[in-house]
Design a protein around this motif. Structure first.
Motif, mmCIF file in Angstrom:
data_model
loop_
_atom_site.group_PDB
_atom_site.id
_atom_site.type_symbol
_atom_site.label_atom_id
_atom_site.label_comp_id
_atom_site.label_asym_id
_atom_site.label_seq_id
_atom_site.Cartn_x
_atom_site.Cartn_y
_atom_site.Cartn_z
ATOM 1 N N SER A 134 -36.952 79.762 -12.148
ATOM 2 C CA SER A 134 -37.937 80.255 -13.111
ATOM 3 C C SER A 134 -38.522 81.591 -12.624
ATOM 4 N N GLY A 135 -38.701 81.729 -11.307
ATOM 5 C CA GLY A 135 -39.169 83.008 -10.753
ATOM 6 C C GLY A 135 -38.135 84.120 -10.946
ATOM 7 N N LEU A 136 -36.875 83.787 -10.823
ATOM 8 C CA LEU A 136 -35.821 84.800 -11.023
ATOM 9 C C LEU A 136 -35.747 85.226 -12.490
ATOM 10 N N GLY A 137 -35.986 84.268 -13.385
ATOM 11 C CA GLY A 137 -36.012 84.608 -14.814
ATOM 12 C C GLY A 137 -37.141 85.580 -15.111
ATOM 13 N N LYS A 138 -38.294 85.343 -14.492
ATOM 14 C CA LYS A 138 -39.438 86.239 -14.698
ATOM 15 C C LYS A 138 -39.153 87.607 -14.097
ATOM 16 N N LEU A 139 -38.534 87.627 -12.913
ATOM 17 C CA LEU A 139 -38.192 88.908 -12.289
ATOM 18 C C LEU A 139 -37.282 89.731 -13.210
ATOM 19 N N ALA A 140 -36.285 89.078 -13.783
ATOM 20 C CA ALA A 140 -35.343 89.795 -14.659
ATOM 21 C C ALA A 140 -36.073 90.359 -15.874
ATOM 22 N N GLU A 141 -36.977 89.567 -16.464
ATOM 23 C CA GLU A 141 -37.740 90.056 -17.624
ATOM 24 C C GLU A 141 -38.645 91.222 -17.244
ATOM 25 N N ASP A 142 -39.351 91.067 -16.121
ATOM 26 C CA ASP A 142 -40.264 92.132 -15.683
ATOM 27 C C ASP A 142 -39.498 93.422 -15.390
ATOM 28 N N LEU A 143 -38.366 93.288 -14.714
ATOM 29 C CA LEU A 143 -37.601 94.489 -14.374
ATOM 30 C C LEU A 143 -37.043 95.160 -15.639
ATOM 31 N N ASP A 144 -36.636 94.360 -16.608
ATOM 32 C CA ASP A 144 -36.126 94.931 -17.865
ATOM 33 C C ASP A 144 -37.227 95.709 -18.585
ATOM 34 N N GLU A 145 -38.424 95.115 -18.677
ATOM 35 C CA GLU A 145 -39.525 95.780 -19.379
ATOM 36 C C GLU A 145 -39.959 97.042 -18.628
ATOM 37 N N HIS A 146 -40.032 96.916 -17.311
ATOM 38 C CA HIS A 146 -40.437 98.022 -16.433
ATOM 39 C C HIS A 146 -39.499 99.225 -16.636
ATOM 40 N N ARG A 147 -38.209 98.925 -16.561
ATOM 41 C CA ARG A 147 -37.185 99.975 -16.706
ATOM 42 C C ARG A 147 -37.258 100.608 -18.093
ATOM 43 N N HIS A 148 -37.433 99.763 -19.084
ATOM 44 C CA HIS A 148 -37.480 100.269 -20.462
ATOM 45 C C HIS A 148 -38.661 101.230 -20.642
ATOM 46 N N LEU A 149 -39.840 100.846 -20.154
ATOM 47 C CA LEU A 149 -41.027 101.697 -20.308
ATOM 48 C C LEU A 149 -40.833 103.050 -19.633
ATOM 49 N N GLU A 150 -40.193 103.039 -18.460
ATOM 50 C CA GLU A 150 -40.003 104.306 -17.760
ATOM 51 C C GLU A 150 -38.923 105.155 -18.442
ATOM 52 N N ASN A 151 -37.776 104.549 -18.698
ATOM 53 C CA ASN A 151 -36.673 105.317 -19.283
ATOM 54 C C ASN A 151 -36.996 105.873 -20.660
ATOM 55 N N HIS A 152 -37.673 105.053 -21.472
ATOM 56 C CA HIS A 152 -37.807 105.413 -22.890
ATOM 57 C C HIS A 152 -39.183 105.911 -23.292
ATOM 58 N N VAL A 153 -40.205 105.664 -22.456
ATOM 59 C CA VAL A 153 -41.543 106.116 -22.845
ATOM 60 C C VAL A 153 -42.092 107.135 -21.838
ATOM 61 N N LEU A 154 -42.143 106.756 -20.567
ATOM 62 C CA LEU A 154 -42.788 107.645 -19.591
ATOM 63 C C LEU A 154 -41.940 108.876 -19.258
ATOM 64 N N PHE A 155 -40.701 108.664 -18.850
ATOM 65 C CA PHE A 155 -39.892 109.801 -18.381
ATOM 66 C C PHE A 155 -39.685 110.875 -19.464
ATOM 67 N N PRO A 156 -39.427 110.475 -20.708
ATOM 68 C CA PRO A 156 -39.270 111.528 -21.730
ATOM 69 C C PRO A 156 -40.508 112.408 -21.865
ATOM 70 N N ARG A 157 -41.684 111.858 -21.608
ATOM 71 C CA ARG A 157 -42.902 112.674 -21.708
ATOM 72 C C ARG A 157 -43.002 113.690 -20.585
ATOM 73 N N LEU A 158 -42.364 113.397 -19.452
ATOM 74 C CA LEU A 158 -42.555 114.234 -18.263
ATOM 75 C C LEU A 158 -41.383 115.179 -17.990
ATOM 76 N N GLN A 159 -40.319 115.038 -18.775
ATOM 77 C CA GLN A 159 -39.165 115.873 -18.444
ATOM 78 C C GLN A 159 -39.393 117.321 -18.858
ATOM 79 N N GLU A 160 -38.708 118.209 -18.151
ATOM 80 C CA GLU A 160 -38.845 119.644 -18.421
ATOM 81 C C GLU A 160 -38.302 119.934 -19.821
ATOM 82 N N PRO A 161 -38.954 120.840 -20.529
ATOM 83 C CA PRO A 161 -38.412 121.201 -21.841
ATOM 84 C C PRO A 161 -37.027 121.834 -21.665
ATOM 85 N N SER A 162 -36.086 121.469 -22.552
ATOM 86 C CA SER A 162 -34.733 122.030 -22.358
ATOM 87 C C SER A 162 -34.609 123.338 -23.130
#
Ligand code: FE2
Ligand code: FE2
Length: 162
Positions: A134-162
């Motif tokens: 059950s702890g591993l299931g939670k880890l997988a969910e947390d890591l998926d959400e964490h990665r998603h927020l960074e890849n799709h919300v945070l990082f796009p806001r901080l990247q250099e304008p192309s």
């Protein structure tokens, strides 16, 4: 609706988003992963002869924790701190390297899924084994959400304008 109900909301200020990622994900991983490793070690030792046991899980989790710690430190030093210092952009090359780490995290979770037979518990699994999966299931969910927020919300806001 409060900010934390939907941290992916485009309206959330970036400093609040960074705070959320730090407390909800970075701190949670740092608190929970050592407990999971201890539990994995115990279950592997107790069921060393059992073909259904997650053989190799402890080692796989130790690799994840080492890589994740290095990754989170890099984010905190280069991404979170850059924003706090009002630097609006992080070099694309660095964001690309952090995205590569995220792909590696996904691959590591797939290895965990293979080692645990998709987190399938055998009939009569002991309490520690059930808590572990059950702890591993939670880890997988947390890591998926964490990665998603960074890849799709945070990082796009901080990247250099192309
Ligand atoms: Fe992160
Ligand atoms: Fe990350």
């Amino acid at each position: 609706m409060t900010m934390t109900d939907d941290p992916g909301d485009a309206q959330i200020p970036t400093d609040a988003l960074i705070d959320h990622i730090r407390t909800r994900y970075h701190e949670t991983h740092r608190r929970e992963l050592p407990e999971l490793i201890a539990l994995a070690r115990k279950v592997e030792a107790m069921h060393a002869e059992d073909i259904h046991a997650p053989h190799g899980l402890t080692k796989a989790l130790e690799t994840i924790v080492a890589e994740l710690e290095a990754h989170m430190r890099a984010e905190e030093a280069e991404v979170f701190a850059a924003f706090a210092g009002d630097t609006s952009a992080v070099p694309n090359e660095r964001l690309g390297a952090l995205r590569d780490d995220h792909d590696a995290q996904e691959a590591a979770l797939n290895r965990i899924a293979a080692i645990t037979h998709g987190l399938r518990l055998p009939a009569g699994a002991c309490r520690s084994w059930r808590r572990l999966y059950s702890g591993l299931g939670k880890l997988a969910e947390d890591l998926d959400e964490h990665r998603h927020l960074e890849n799709h919300v945070l990082f796009p806001r901080l990247q250099e304008p192309s």
